[in-house]
Motif scaffolding. Structure first.
Motif, PDB file in Angstrom:
ATOM      1  N   SER A   1       0.824  -1.214   0.000  1.00  0.00           N
ATOM      2  CA  SER A   1       0.000   0.000   0.000  1.00  0.00           C
ATOM      3  C   SER A   1       0.861   1.268   0.000  1.00  0.00           C
ATOM      4  CB  SER A   1      -0.967  -0.011   1.189  1.00  0.00           C
ATOM      5  OG  SER A   1      -0.253   0.200   2.379  1.00  0.00           O
ATOM      6  N   TYR A   2       2.047   1.188   0.663  1.00  0.00           N
ATOM      7  CA  TYR A   2       2.951   2.354   0.663  1.00  0.00           C
ATOM      8  C   TYR A   2       3.450   2.637  -0.755  1.00  0.00           C
ATOM      9  CZ  TYR A   2       3.228   1.505   5.730  1.00  0.00           C
ATOM     10  OH  TYR A   2       2.917   1.299   7.030  1.00  0.00           O
TER      11      TYR A   2
ATOM     12  N   LYS B   1       1.939   1.799  -3.497  1.00  0.00           N
ATOM     13  CA  LYS B   1       0.817   2.289  -4.303  1.00  0.00           C
ATOM     14  C   LYS B   1       0.630   3.788  -4.110  1.00  0.00           C
ATOM     15  CE  LYS B   1      -1.935  -1.868  -4.897  1.00  0.00           C
ATOM     16  NZ  LYS B   1      -2.996  -2.671  -4.267  1.00  0.00           N
ATOM     17  N   ARG B   2       0.796   4.211  -2.825  1.00  0.00           N
ATOM     18  CA  ARG B   2       0.626   5.640  -2.534  1.00  0.00           C
ATOM     19  C   ARG B   2       1.686   6.488  -3.248  1.00  0.00           C
ATOM     20  NH1 ARG B   2      -0.348   6.281   3.864  1.00  0.00           N
ATOM     21  NH2 ARG B   2      -1.479   4.321   4.044  1.00  0.00           N
ATOM     22  N   LEU B   3       2.888   5.879  -3.413  1.00  0.00           N
ATOM     23  CA  LEU B   3       3.968   6.588  -4.111  1.00  0.00           C
ATOM     24  C   LEU B   3       3.639   6.790  -5.581  1.00  0.00           C
ATOM     25  CD1 LEU B   3       7.373   5.097  -2.843  1.00  0.00           C
ATOM     26  CD2 LEU B   3       6.612   7.458  -2.674  1.00  0.00           C
TER      27      LEU B   3
END
Lengths: 263, 79
Positions: free
Chosen positions: B73-74, B76-78
């Motif tokens: 998820s980290y 993806k946020r990037l």
């Protein structure tokens, strides 16, 4: 998720075991051997009795010197000293100005020393030839590189005696092991022939080439032709020679009690 | 006290991180302190750093696997 975890644990086990496996393999594969002579074993070569080896392991590296003691039949005999350093860390290292020296010679004269060679990244080797003038000793010292945190120096004392070792030690006499003949040989005997075309002398079963410039007593300089003219058939000579490209080349010649060195 | 896998891995990782960090510092300072006349146990630190470092690396793989969803998820946020 469980399958991924199993794979992760297997990877974890492999990575954790990796330094153990690599260090184990390093110990097994190491190409050069340390002196295998037992510390009391006697090896006889050219009238010299080489007894055992001495080692020092104050810091992380280990200094091995063969022999620990040597007995010669008469003063003036040449003795070969083999020095091996086993490094803990592969060379070259950041403290690469380490060196092997000979110090405090007592009744001993250093007549020749080879360059220090790295046999593999973990092993250095150097050979000294000394003339034993009487009962005496010499210190062989390995100095760690400047600033090396793993140690300062390793030192062993090699002792020399005129005579023969005790009877019990003589019973263990064996043929000279390879470690005594790694780079140079010491030939003593009568000159059988001189070949000026090949620039060589024949002593015993050895044909030894005389090359380059020579320095004799009182720093007299001779070229190879002048050196060769001193070597006449029938004369007794001691020649220290090293093997180079498959042939023997003289490094030190002792004739009529005078020592001539190459260079 | 309940001890699950995630907690055990984190605690062991913490211990390994601490040891690796301390031995690494000793290795860095060793040459300097030796020159100043205060030698540190560099040889021991060297051995510990090597073995514990690889154990740390290995256990990190387990740690990453346990936290893979969060890590994804980290990323993806990037993006």
């Amino acid at each position: 998720m469980e399958r991924k975890l199993v794979v992760a644990f297997i990877l974890c086990a492999i990575l954790t075991a990796l330094p153990f496996a690599v260090n184990y393999a390093n110990d097994r594969i190491s190409t050069s051997s340390v002196p295998s002579t037992a510390s009391s074993e006697v090896v006889s070569s050219n009238g010299v009795y080489y007894i055992g080896y001495a080692s020092s392991h104050e810091g992380d590296d280990i200094l091995y010197v063969v022999p620990a003691e040597a007995y010669v039949e008469k003063p003036g005999t040449l003795v070969t000293i083999n020095v091996t350093v086993k490094f803990k860390h592969a060379q070259p290292c950041p403290y690469s100005n380490w060196k092997i020296t000979i110090e405090n010679p007592e009744n001993v004269e250093v007549v020749n020393e080879t360059k220090t060679v790295l046999k593999d990244p973990y092993t250095a080797f150097k050979q000294y030839t000394v003339k034993v003038l009487g009962n005496g000793s010499v210190d062989v010292v390995y100095h760690y590189g400047t600033g090396c945190p793993y140690g300062t120096e390793e030192k062993v004392t090699v002792k020399f005696y005129i005579g023969k070792p005790s009877g019990s030690a003589l019973n263990q006499t064996s043929a000279p092991p390879e470690i005594l003949n790694t780079t140079s040989i010491n030939v003593t005997g009568e000159i059988k022939a001189v070949d000026t075309l090949a620039r060589a002398v024949v002593v015993g079963n050895y044909t030894i080439e005389i090359r380059g410039r020579w320095t004799g007593p009182d720093n007299v300089t001779l070229n190879w032709r002048e050196m060769l003219s001193l070597l006449q058939p029938g004369k007794n000579v001691t020649i220290l020679a090293s093997e180079e490209n498959g042939s023997l080349k003289a490094d030190v010649i002792i004739i009529d009690g005078k020592t001539y060195r190459k260079g | 006290m309940k001890c699950n896998l995630r907690m055990c891995v984190s605690l062991v990782l913490f211990a390994l991180w601490l040891i690796t960090g301390i031995t690494g510092t000793i290795l860095l300072l060793g040459p300097l302190t030796a020159k100043l006349g205060h030698p540190l146990p560099v040889s021991t630190a060297d051995t510990l750093h090597e073995y514990f470092g690889f154990a740390f690396f290995g256990l990190s793989v387990v740690h990453v696997t346990l936290n893979w969803n969060a890590l994804k998820s980290y990323f993806k946020r990037l993006a």
